[in-house]
Design a protein around this motif. Structure first.
Motif, PDB file in Angstrom:
ATOM      1  N   ASP A  47      17.048 -23.733  52.391  1.00 33.43           N
ATOM      2  CA  ASP A  47      16.913 -22.473  51.699  1.00 33.43           C
ATOM      3  C   ASP A  47      15.398 -22.286  51.395  1.00 33.43           C
ATOM      4  O   ASP A  47      14.880 -22.903  50.454  1.00 33.43           O
ATOM      5  CB  ASP A  47      17.513 -22.191  50.162  1.00 33.43           C
ATOM      6  N   PRO A  48      14.594 -21.670  52.273  1.00 35.92           N
ATOM      7  CA  PRO A  48      13.255 -21.726  52.368  1.00 35.92           C
ATOM      8  C   PRO A  48      12.641 -21.090  50.885  1.00 35.92           C
ATOM      9  O   PRO A  48      13.110 -20.410  50.280  1.00 35.92           O
ATOM     10  CB  PRO A  48      12.593 -20.867  53.486  1.00 35.92           C
ATOM     11  N   PRO A  49      11.619 -21.662  50.547  1.00 35.64           N
ATOM     12  CA  PRO A  49      10.549 -22.619  51.172  1.00 35.64           C
ATOM     13  C   PRO A  49      11.163 -24.079  51.217  1.00 35.64           C
ATOM     14  O   PRO A  49      11.516 -24.468  50.163  1.00 35.64           O
ATOM     15  CB  PRO A  49       9.078 -22.425  50.396  1.00 35.64           C
ATOM     16  N   CYS A  50      10.667 -24.568  52.388  1.00 33.66           N
ATOM     17  CA  CYS A  50      11.087 -26.070  52.334  1.00 33.66           C
ATOM     18  C   CYS A  50       9.934 -27.099  52.383  1.00 33.66           C
ATOM     19  O   CYS A  50       9.070 -26.923  53.174  1.00 33.66           O
ATOM     20  CB  CYS A  50      11.934 -26.253  53.711  1.00 33.66           C
ATOM     21  N   LEU A  51       9.893 -27.934  51.262  1.00 35.17           N
ATOM     22  CA  LEU A  51       8.887 -28.818  51.032  1.00 35.17           C
ATOM     23  C   LEU A  51       9.383 -30.286  51.659  1.00 35.17           C
ATOM     24  O   LEU A  51      10.194 -30.718  51.196  1.00 35.17           O
ATOM     25  CB  LEU A  51       8.446 -28.731  49.606  1.00 35.17           C
ATOM     26  N   SER A  52       8.256 -30.807  52.507  1.00 36.29           N
ATOM     27  CA  SER A  52       8.504 -32.300  52.999  1.00 36.29           C
ATOM     28  C   SER A  52       7.312 -32.857  52.724  1.00 36.29           C
ATOM     29  O   SER A  52       5.968 -32.303  53.034  1.00 36.29           O
ATOM     30  CB  SER A  52       8.553 -32.048  54.511  1.00 36.29           C
ATOM     31  N   LEU A 104      11.454 -45.899  51.846  1.00 40.13           N
ATOM     32  CA  LEU A 104      11.453 -46.426  53.106  1.00 40.13           C
ATOM     33  C   LEU A 104      11.061 -47.614  53.383  1.00 40.13           C
ATOM     34  O   LEU A 104       9.952 -48.035  52.688  1.00 40.13           O
ATOM     35  CB  LEU A 104      10.645 -45.394  53.981  1.00 40.13           C
ATOM     36  N   GLN A 105      11.604 -48.495  54.415  1.00 43.02           N
ATOM     37  CA  GLN A 105      10.873 -49.872  54.672  1.00 43.02           C
ATOM     38  C   GLN A 105      10.161 -49.894  55.546  1.00 43.02           C
ATOM     39  O   GLN A 105       9.718 -50.930  56.277  1.00 43.02           O
ATOM     40  CB  GLN A 105      12.261 -50.607  55.136  1.00 43.02           C
ATOM     41  N   ARG A 106       9.312 -48.604  56.231  1.00 41.90           N
ATOM     42  CA  ARG A 106       8.179 -48.745  57.213  1.00 41.90           C
ATOM     43  C   ARG A 106       7.274 -47.775  56.400  1.00 41.90           C
ATOM     44  O   ARG A 106       7.735 -46.638  56.061  1.00 41.90           O
ATOM     45  CB  ARG A 106       8.881 -48.147  58.213  1.00 41.90           C
ATOM     46  N   PRO A 107       5.933 -47.869  56.685  1.00 42.41           N
ATOM     47  CA  PRO A 107       4.995 -46.959  56.485  1.00 42.41           C
ATOM     48  C   PRO A 107       5.102 -45.656  57.102  1.00 42.41           C
ATOM     49  O   PRO A 107       5.548 -45.841  58.280  1.00 42.41           O
ATOM     50  CB  PRO A 107       3.653 -47.498  56.489  1.00 42.41           C
ATOM     51  N   VAL A 108       4.776 -44.484  56.561  1.00 37.59           N
ATOM     52  CA  VAL A 108       4.598 -43.197  57.338  1.00 37.59           C
ATOM     53  C   VAL A 108       3.389 -42.424  57.306  1.00 37.59           C
ATOM     54  O   VAL A 108       2.816 -42.860  56.059  1.00 37.59           O
ATOM     55  CB  VAL A 108       5.901 -42.421  56.762  1.00 37.59           C
ATOM     56  N   PRO A 109       2.870 -41.768  57.970  1.00 38.06           N
ATOM     57  CA  PRO A 109       1.579 -41.063  57.861  1.00 38.06           C
ATOM     58  C   PRO A 109       1.587 -40.064  56.474  1.00 38.06           C
ATOM     59  O   PRO A 109       2.927 -39.447  56.354  1.00 38.06           O
ATOM     60  CB  PRO A 109       1.351 -40.341  59.143  1.00 38.06           C
ATOM     61  N   GLU A 110       0.877 -39.767  56.157  1.00 39.98           N
ATOM     62  CA  GLU A 110       0.650 -38.722  54.858  1.00 39.98           C
ATOM     63  C   GLU A 110       0.933 -37.187  55.384  1.00 39.98           C
ATOM     64  O   GLU A 110       0.001 -36.989  56.388  1.00 39.98           O
ATOM     65  CB  GLU A 110      -0.528 -38.857  53.902  1.00 39.98           C
ATOM     66  N   LEU A 111       1.869 -36.677  54.979  1.00 38.15           N
ATOM     67  CA  LEU A 111       2.014 -35.281  55.185  1.00 38.15           C
ATOM     68  C   LEU A 111       2.368 -34.566  54.111  1.00 38.15           C
ATOM     69  O   LEU A 111       3.274 -34.942  53.289  1.00 38.15           O
ATOM     70  CB  LEU A 111       3.206 -35.229  56.505  1.00 38.15           C
ATOM     71  N   ALA A 112       2.048 -33.417  54.070  1.00 42.91           N
ATOM     72  CA  ALA A 112       2.584 -32.344  52.708  1.00 42.91           C
ATOM     73  C   ALA A 112       2.814 -31.063  53.637  1.00 42.91           C
ATOM     74  O   ALA A 112       1.748 -30.142  54.088  1.00 42.91           O
ATOM     75  CB  ALA A 112       1.607 -32.197  51.868  1.00 42.91           C
ATOM     76  N   ILE A 113       4.073 -30.717  53.900  1.00 42.41           N
ATOM     77  CA  ILE A 113       4.388 -29.569  54.782  1.00 42.41           C
ATOM     78  C   ILE A 113       5.250 -28.359  54.073  1.00 42.41           C
ATOM     79  O   ILE A 113       6.128 -28.896  53.575  1.00 42.41           O
ATOM     80  CB  ILE A 113       4.852 -29.889  56.106  1.00 42.41           C
ATOM     81  N   VAL A 114       4.965 -27.121  53.919  1.00 42.21           N
ATOM     82  CA  VAL A 114       5.704 -26.010  53.444  1.00 42.21           C
ATOM     83  C   VAL A 114       6.065 -25.142  54.807  1.00 42.21           C
ATOM     84  O   VAL A 114       5.250 -24.465  55.606  1.00 42.21           O
ATOM     85  CB  VAL A 114       5.006 -25.291  52.595  1.00 42.21           C
ATOM     86  N   ALA A 115       7.405 -25.266  55.288  1.00 39.37           N
ATOM     87  CA  ALA A 115       7.706 -24.302  56.435  1.00 39.37           C
ATOM     88  C   ALA A 115       9.284 -23.838  56.147  1.00 39.37           C
ATOM     89  O   ALA A 115       9.687 -23.986  55.017  1.00 39.37           O
ATOM     90  CB  ALA A 115       7.965 -25.329  57.361  1.00 39.37           C
ATOM     91  N   ASP A 116      10.000 -23.119  57.022  1.00 34.75           N
ATOM     92  CA  ASP A 116      11.297 -22.894  56.863  1.00 34.75           C
ATOM     93  C   ASP A 116      12.342 -23.592  57.261  1.00 34.75           C
ATOM     94  O   ASP A 116      13.458 -23.173  57.094  1.00 34.75           O
ATOM     95  CB  ASP A 116      11.346 -21.496  57.961  1.00 34.75           C
TER      96      ASP A 116
END
Length: 384
Positions: A17-22, A99-111
Protein backbone atom coordinates in the motif's frame (compact mmCIF):
# COMPACT_ATOMS: atom_id res chain seq x y z
CA UNK A 1 12.41 -10.63 13.77
CA UNK A 2 10.70 -11.63 10.56
CA UNK A 3 11.93 -14.48 8.35
CA UNK A 4 12.89 -13.84 4.74
CA UNK A 5 11.97 -17.31 3.47
CA UNK A 6 8.57 -17.40 5.17
CA UNK A 7 7.55 -13.93 3.99
CA UNK A 8 8.72 -14.68 0.44
CA UNK A 9 6.76 -17.95 0.38
CA UNK A 10 3.67 -16.17 1.71
CA UNK A 11 3.91 -13.51 -1.01
CA UNK A 12 4.01 -10.65 1.50
CA UNK A 13 6.32 -8.57 -0.71
CA UNK A 14 4.08 -8.75 -3.75
CA UNK A 15 1.45 -6.43 -2.30
CA UNK A 16 2.16 -2.96 -0.98
CA UNK A 17 0.00 0.00 0.00
CA UNK A 18 2.14 2.93 -1.27
CA UNK A 19 4.28 4.65 -0.31
CA UNK A 20 6.52 1.60 0.02
CA UNK A 21 9.72 2.13 2.00
CA UNK A 22 12.72 -0.17 1.53
CA UNK A 23 15.89 0.24 3.60
CA UNK A 24 19.08 -1.84 3.40
CA UNK A 25 22.40 -1.51 5.19
CA UNK A 26 25.41 -3.63 6.16
CA UNK A 27 25.71 -4.23 9.91
CA UNK A 28 28.30 -5.63 12.29
CA UNK A 29 28.10 -8.39 14.88
CA UNK A 30 30.72 -7.15 17.34
CA UNK A 31 31.82 -4.10 19.31
CA UNK A 32 33.21 -1.57 18.46
CA UNK A 33 32.33 -1.99 14.76
CA UNK A 34 28.60 -2.02 15.52
CA UNK A 35 28.66 1.38 17.25
CA UNK A 36 28.17 3.16 13.92
CA UNK A 37 25.30 0.95 12.74
CA UNK A 38 22.40 2.84 14.41
CA UNK A 39 23.87 6.16 13.23
CA UNK A 40 23.99 4.92 9.65
CA UNK A 41 20.46 3.60 10.05
CA UNK A 42 19.18 7.02 11.20
CA UNK A 43 20.84 8.61 8.17
CA UNK A 44 19.03 6.19 5.88
CA UNK A 45 15.72 6.91 7.64
CA UNK A 46 16.36 10.62 7.07
CA UNK A 47 16.89 9.87 3.36
CA UNK A 48 13.51 8.12 3.31
CA UNK A 49 11.93 11.12 5.02
CA UNK A 50 13.44 13.55 2.52
CA UNK A 51 12.07 11.46 -0.33
CA UNK A 52 8.62 11.25 1.25
CA UNK A 53 8.44 15.02 1.76
CA UNK A 54 8.51 15.50 -2.00
CA UNK A 55 5.01 14.02 -2.27
CA UNK A 56 3.42 13.67 1.16
CA UNK A 57 2.36 15.88 4.05
CA UNK A 58 3.96 15.64 7.50
CA UNK A 59 0.87 14.07 9.10
CA UNK A 60 1.18 11.17 6.61
CA UNK A 61 4.93 10.80 6.96
CA UNK A 62 5.20 10.61 10.74
CA UNK A 63 3.12 7.41 11.23
CA UNK A 64 5.14 5.71 8.50
CA UNK A 65 8.46 6.54 10.13
CA UNK A 66 7.53 5.94 13.79
CA UNK A 67 8.48 2.22 13.90
CA UNK A 68 11.78 2.91 12.11
CA UNK A 69 12.66 5.68 14.56
CA UNK A 70 11.81 3.37 17.46
CA UNK A 71 14.08 0.71 16.00
CA UNK A 72 16.89 3.24 15.69
CA UNK A 73 16.79 3.76 19.48
CA UNK A 74 16.50 0.07 20.39
CA UNK A 75 19.92 -0.65 21.94
CA UNK A 76 19.18 -4.32 22.47
CA UNK A 77 18.45 -4.74 18.77
CA UNK A 78 21.70 -3.09 17.65
CA UNK A 79 23.73 -5.18 20.07
CA UNK A 80 22.47 -8.40 18.43
CA UNK A 81 22.72 -7.84 14.68
CA UNK A 82 24.16 -10.06 11.96
CA UNK A 83 25.91 -8.94 8.75
CA UNK A 84 23.11 -7.02 7.06
CA UNK A 85 19.72 -5.46 7.70
CA UNK A 86 16.59 -5.03 5.57
CA UNK A 87 13.48 -3.09 6.55
CA UNK A 88 10.25 -2.92 4.54
CA UNK A 89 7.47 -0.54 5.53
CA UNK A 90 4.14 0.56 4.06
CA UNK A 91 0.90 1.78 5.60
CA UNK A 92 -0.05 -1.70 6.83
CA UNK A 93 3.15 -3.61 7.57
CA UNK A 94 6.59 -3.29 9.09
CA UNK A 95 9.07 -6.10 8.39
CA UNK A 96 12.60 -6.30 9.77
CA UNK A 97 15.12 -8.91 8.58
CA UNK A 98 18.54 -9.66 10.04
CA UNK A 99 20.69 -10.96 7.20
CA UNK A 100 23.70 -13.27 7.22
CA UNK A 101 25.28 -11.39 4.33
CA UNK A 102 26.16 -7.69 3.91
CA UNK A 103 23.98 -5.64 1.55
CA UNK A 104 24.66 -2.26 -0.08
CA UNK A 105 23.13 0.78 1.59
CA UNK A 106 19.81 1.71 -0.02
CA UNK A 107 16.89 3.91 1.01
CA UNK A 108 14.06 3.77 -1.53
CA UNK A 109 10.49 5.14 -1.63
CA UNK A 110 8.45 3.69 -4.48
CA UNK A 111 5.12 2.14 -5.43
CA UNK A 112 6.44 -1.34 -4.63
CA UNK A 113 9.00 -2.86 -2.29
CA UNK A 114 12.61 -3.17 -3.47
CA UNK A 115 13.28 -6.84 -2.70
CA UNK A 116 16.08 -7.81 -5.08
CA UNK A 117 18.74 -8.00 -2.35
CA UNK A 118 16.48 -10.37 -0.42
CA UNK A 119 15.72 -12.50 -3.46
CA UNK A 120 19.43 -12.76 -4.25
CA UNK A 121 20.12 -14.02 -0.72
CA UNK A 122 17.28 -16.55 -1.02
CA UNK A 123 18.72 -17.94 -4.25
CA UNK A 124 22.31 -18.37 -3.02
CA UNK A 125 23.42 -21.97 -3.43
CA UNK A 126 25.32 -22.34 -0.15
CA UNK A 127 22.43 -21.88 2.30
CA UNK A 128 21.30 -24.66 4.64
CA UNK A 129 19.52 -25.35 7.93
CA UNK A 130 20.55 -27.45 10.92
CA UNK A 131 18.30 -29.28 13.36
CA UNK A 132 20.06 -29.76 16.70
CA UNK A 133 18.22 -32.42 18.67
CA UNK A 134 18.33 -34.39 21.89
CA UNK A 135 15.69 -36.20 23.95
CA UNK A 136 14.46 -33.05 25.65
CA UNK A 137 14.77 -30.11 23.27
CA UNK A 138 15.39 -28.94 19.72
CA UNK A 139 17.09 -25.94 18.15
CA UNK A 140 17.10 -24.67 14.55
CA UNK A 141 20.06 -22.98 12.90
CA UNK A 142 20.46 -21.38 9.50
CA UNK A 143 23.73 -20.69 7.75
CA UNK A 144 25.91 -20.36 4.69
CA UNK A 145 29.62 -20.63 3.92
CA UNK A 146 30.46 -17.74 6.22
CA UNK A 147 27.91 -17.73 9.04
CA UNK A 148 25.71 -19.99 11.14
CA UNK A 149 23.13 -18.61 13.57
CA UNK A 150 20.42 -20.03 15.77
CA UNK A 151 16.99 -18.87 14.66
CA UNK A 152 13.77 -18.71 16.63
CA UNK A 153 11.55 -21.64 15.65
CA UNK A 154 8.36 -20.64 13.90
CA UNK A 155 5.06 -20.56 15.75
CA UNK A 156 3.78 -24.11 15.94
CA UNK A 157 7.21 -25.69 16.35
CA UNK A 158 7.63 -27.16 19.87
CA UNK A 159 11.06 -26.51 21.33
CA UNK A 160 10.93 -28.97 24.23
CA UNK A 161 9.67 -32.45 25.03
CA UNK A 162 7.06 -31.01 27.38
CA UNK A 163 5.75 -28.57 24.75
CA UNK A 164 5.49 -31.36 22.20
CA UNK A 165 3.81 -34.05 24.29
CA UNK A 166 2.09 -32.13 27.07
CA UNK A 167 -0.40 -34.41 28.85
CA UNK A 168 0.80 -37.36 26.77
CA UNK A 169 4.23 -37.26 28.44
CA UNK A 170 4.98 -40.43 30.37
CA UNK A 171 4.78 -40.06 34.17
CA UNK A 172 8.29 -39.01 35.14
CA UNK A 173 8.24 -39.95 38.85
CA UNK A 174 11.49 -41.48 39.96
CA UNK A 175 13.13 -42.31 43.28
CA UNK A 176 16.47 -40.66 43.98
CA UNK A 177 19.08 -41.96 46.42
CA UNK A 178 22.58 -40.71 47.19
CA UNK A 179 25.28 -43.16 48.14
CA UNK A 180 28.46 -42.37 50.03
CA UNK A 181 27.04 -39.55 52.16
CA UNK A 182 27.39 -35.84 51.59
CA UNK A 183 31.17 -36.05 51.61
CA UNK A 184 31.44 -39.00 49.24
CA UNK A 185 31.67 -36.83 46.14
CA UNK A 186 29.26 -39.09 44.21
CA UNK A 187 26.31 -37.81 42.22
CA UNK A 188 22.80 -38.94 43.17
CA UNK A 189 21.77 -42.28 41.65
CA UNK A 190 18.42 -42.26 39.84
CA UNK A 191 16.26 -45.37 40.00
CA UNK A 192 13.32 -45.58 37.66
CA UNK A 193 10.45 -47.99 38.05
CA UNK A 194 10.18 -51.01 35.80
CA UNK A 195 10.38 -50.36 32.06
CA UNK A 196 11.54 -46.82 32.55
CA UNK A 197 14.08 -46.92 29.70
CA UNK A 198 11.42 -48.17 27.30
CA UNK A 199 9.13 -45.34 28.38
CA UNK A 200 11.86 -42.77 27.84
CA UNK A 201 12.62 -44.20 24.40
CA UNK A 202 8.93 -44.04 23.54
CA UNK A 203 8.75 -40.38 24.66
CA UNK A 204 11.85 -39.55 22.60
CA UNK A 205 10.40 -41.20 19.50
CA UNK A 206 7.10 -39.35 19.85
CA UNK A 207 8.97 -36.09 20.44
CA UNK A 208 11.09 -36.65 17.34
CA UNK A 209 7.98 -37.33 15.24
CA UNK A 210 6.34 -34.09 16.36
CA UNK A 211 9.53 -32.13 15.70
CA UNK A 212 9.96 -33.73 12.28
CA UNK A 213 6.46 -32.75 11.17
CA UNK A 214 6.71 -29.22 12.56
CA UNK A 215 10.14 -28.49 11.07
CA UNK A 216 9.04 -29.80 7.68
CA UNK A 217 5.91 -27.66 7.65
CA UNK A 218 7.28 -24.44 9.12
CA UNK A 219 10.95 -24.39 8.09
CA UNK A 220 11.91 -26.86 5.35
CA UNK A 221 8.95 -26.32 3.02
CA UNK A 222 9.07 -22.49 3.14
CA UNK A 223 12.86 -22.34 2.73
CA UNK A 224 13.53 -25.35 0.48
CA UNK A 225 16.93 -25.66 2.14
CA UNK A 226 18.82 -28.88 2.87
CA UNK A 227 18.48 -29.89 6.53
CA UNK A 228 21.36 -31.38 8.51
CA UNK A 229 20.79 -33.29 11.76
CA UNK A 230 23.20 -32.50 14.62
CA UNK A 231 22.72 -35.00 17.44
CA UNK A 232 24.38 -37.75 19.40
CA UNK A 233 24.99 -40.88 17.29
CA UNK A 234 22.36 -42.91 19.17
CA UNK A 235 19.66 -40.48 18.01
CA UNK A 236 20.59 -40.50 14.32
CA UNK A 237 19.05 -43.84 13.37
CA UNK A 238 15.80 -43.18 15.22
CA UNK A 239 15.26 -39.75 13.69
CA UNK A 240 16.25 -40.71 10.14
CA UNK A 241 14.07 -43.82 10.33
CA UNK A 242 10.94 -41.92 11.32
CA UNK A 243 11.49 -38.67 9.40
CA UNK A 244 9.28 -37.81 6.43
CA UNK A 245 11.22 -34.65 5.60
CA UNK A 246 12.53 -34.86 2.01
CA UNK A 247 14.93 -31.99 2.74
CA UNK A 248 16.74 -33.98 5.45
CA UNK A 249 20.11 -35.03 4.01
CA UNK A 250 21.70 -38.40 4.67
CA UNK A 251 24.81 -36.90 6.25
CA UNK A 252 24.65 -36.05 9.95
CA UNK A 253 26.83 -34.33 12.52
CA UNK A 254 27.68 -36.65 15.42
CA UNK A 255 27.58 -33.96 18.08
CA UNK A 256 25.09 -31.59 19.66
CA UNK A 257 26.21 -27.92 19.57
CA UNK A 258 25.90 -27.62 23.35
CA UNK A 259 28.80 -30.07 23.68
CA UNK A 260 31.21 -27.89 21.69
CA UNK A 261 33.49 -25.21 23.04
CA UNK A 262 32.37 -22.44 20.66
CA UNK A 263 29.87 -21.50 17.99
CA UNK A 264 32.76 -21.16 15.52
CA UNK A 265 33.68 -24.79 16.12
CA UNK A 266 30.09 -25.81 15.41
CA UNK A 267 29.95 -23.71 12.22
CA UNK A 268 33.21 -25.18 10.92
CA UNK A 269 32.07 -28.75 11.56
CA UNK A 270 28.73 -28.12 9.90
CA UNK A 271 30.30 -26.56 6.79
CA UNK A 272 32.77 -29.44 6.48
CA UNK A 273 29.74 -31.72 6.30
CA UNK A 274 27.72 -29.52 3.94
CA UNK A 275 30.47 -28.35 1.57
CA UNK A 276 30.89 -31.58 -0.48
CA UNK A 277 27.15 -31.61 -1.22
CA UNK A 278 27.25 -27.89 -2.12
CA UNK A 279 30.18 -28.38 -4.51
CA UNK A 280 28.53 -31.44 -6.06
CA UNK A 281 25.36 -29.46 -6.72
CA UNK A 282 27.26 -26.59 -8.33
CA UNK A 283 29.26 -28.99 -10.49
CA UNK A 284 26.04 -30.62 -11.66
CA UNK A 285 24.51 -27.26 -12.60
CA UNK A 286 27.65 -26.21 -14.47
CA UNK A 287 27.88 -29.51 -16.33
CA UNK A 288 24.20 -29.32 -17.28
CA UNK A 289 24.70 -25.81 -18.67
CA UNK A 290 27.72 -26.85 -20.72
CA UNK A 291 25.94 -29.86 -22.16
CA UNK A 292 22.78 -27.93 -23.03
CA UNK A 293 24.64 -24.98 -24.49
CA UNK A 294 26.50 -27.32 -26.84
CA UNK A 295 23.10 -28.55 -28.09
CA UNK A 296 21.73 -25.03 -28.52
CA UNK A 297 19.58 -25.32 -25.39
CA UNK A 298 21.49 -22.78 -23.30
CA UNK A 299 23.19 -19.41 -23.53
CA UNK A 300 25.33 -16.85 -21.68
CA UNK A 301 24.36 -13.95 -23.95
CA UNK A 302 22.43 -11.31 -21.99
CA UNK A 303 20.13 -10.23 -24.81
CA UNK A 304 19.31 -13.79 -25.85
CA UNK A 305 18.67 -14.92 -22.29
CA UNK A 306 16.44 -11.90 -21.64
CA UNK A 307 14.22 -12.80 -24.61
CA UNK A 308 14.12 -16.43 -23.49
CA UNK A 309 13.21 -15.41 -19.92
CA UNK A 310 10.26 -13.31 -21.10
CA UNK A 311 9.07 -16.26 -23.18
CA UNK A 312 9.25 -18.63 -20.20
CA UNK A 313 11.96 -20.77 -21.82
CA UNK A 314 14.58 -20.59 -19.05
CA UNK A 315 14.58 -23.65 -16.81
CA UNK A 316 17.68 -22.77 -14.75
CA UNK A 317 19.53 -19.48 -14.50
CA UNK A 318 22.93 -19.21 -12.83
CA UNK A 319 23.77 -15.66 -11.69
CA UNK A 320 27.23 -14.57 -10.62
CA UNK A 321 27.25 -13.48 -6.99
CA UNK A 322 28.10 -9.82 -6.32
CA UNK A 323 27.98 -9.01 -10.04
CA UNK A 324 25.83 -6.06 -11.09
CA UNK A 325 24.98 -4.87 -14.59
CA UNK A 326 23.19 -1.50 -14.33
CA UNK A 327 20.01 -1.29 -16.36
CA UNK A 328 16.57 -2.80 -16.83
CA UNK A 329 14.83 -5.62 -18.64
CA UNK A 330 11.52 -4.86 -20.34
CA UNK A 331 9.23 -7.52 -18.89
CA UNK A 332 7.06 -7.53 -22.00
CA UNK A 333 9.66 -7.66 -24.77
CA UNK A 334 12.91 -8.69 -23.08
CA UNK A 335 14.67 -5.62 -24.44
CA UNK A 336 17.64 -4.43 -22.39
CA UNK A 337 18.24 -0.83 -21.33
CA UNK A 338 21.56 -0.07 -19.67
CA UNK A 339 21.85 2.76 -17.15
CA UNK A 340 23.79 4.12 -14.18
CA UNK A 341 23.40 2.18 -10.94
CA UNK A 342 24.33 5.16 -8.76
CA UNK A 343 20.67 6.09 -8.33
CA UNK A 344 19.03 3.76 -5.77
CA UNK A 345 15.96 3.17 -7.93
CA UNK A 346 18.00 2.01 -10.92
CA UNK A 347 17.63 -1.70 -11.47
CA UNK A 348 20.18 -4.42 -12.07
CA UNK A 349 19.81 -6.46 -15.26
CA UNK A 350 20.87 -9.68 -13.54
CA UNK A 351 18.30 -9.26 -10.78
CA UNK A 352 15.61 -8.39 -13.32
CA UNK A 353 16.41 -11.58 -15.22
CA UNK A 354 16.29 -13.59 -12.02
CA UNK A 355 12.90 -12.14 -11.10
CA UNK A 356 11.53 -12.95 -14.57
CA UNK A 357 12.76 -16.54 -14.46
CA UNK A 358 11.27 -17.09 -11.00
CA UNK A 359 7.96 -15.60 -12.14
CA UNK A 360 7.90 -18.06 -15.03
CA UNK A 361 8.52 -21.03 -12.74
CA UNK A 362 12.23 -21.44 -13.42
CA UNK A 363 15.06 -21.98 -10.96
CA UNK A 364 17.57 -19.26 -10.09
CA UNK A 365 20.87 -20.02 -8.36
CA UNK A 366 23.40 -17.42 -7.24
CA UNK A 367 26.91 -18.82 -7.74
CA UNK A 368 30.33 -17.54 -6.58
CA UNK A 369 32.42 -16.00 -9.35
CA UNK A 370 35.04 -18.75 -9.19
CA UNK A 371 32.38 -21.40 -9.88
CA UNK A 372 30.63 -19.64 -12.77
CA UNK A 373 31.05 -21.32 -16.18
CA UNK A 374 30.87 -17.97 -18.01
CA UNK A 375 32.26 -14.44 -17.74
CA UNK A 376 29.03 -12.62 -18.66
CA UNK A 377 27.43 -12.94 -15.23
CA UNK A 378 24.79 -15.46 -16.32
CA UNK A 379 24.41 -19.00 -17.62
CA UNK A 380 20.93 -20.12 -18.71
CA UNK A 381 19.69 -23.61 -19.45
CA UNK A 382 16.51 -23.70 -21.55
CA UNK A 383 13.41 -25.84 -21.27
CA UNK A 384 13.25 -26.19 -25.04
Amino acid sequence: MNRVDQDAAAGLWEECDPPCLSLYQPTHRDHPDNEQDPIRFKNLVKALEDSLRQKFASDEIQPLLEPLLALADDREFWNCTFDGLAVLRDRNRFRVYKLQRPVPELAIVADSFHTKPLLRILQSADRYQVLALNRNEMKVFEGNRDALDEITPADGVPQTLTEALGDELTDSRQTVSAYGGSGGGQAPMHHGHGGRKAELDDDAERFFRVVDRAVLEHHSKPSGLPLLLAALPEHHHMFHALSHNPFLISESLDVHPDALASSDDFRERVWQTIEPRYLERLAGLVDAFGSNKAKGHGSDDLAEVARAAVGGRVATLLIEARREIPGRVDAATGELEFDDLSHPETDDVLDDLGALVLKMGGEVVVVPKERMPTDTGIAATYRY
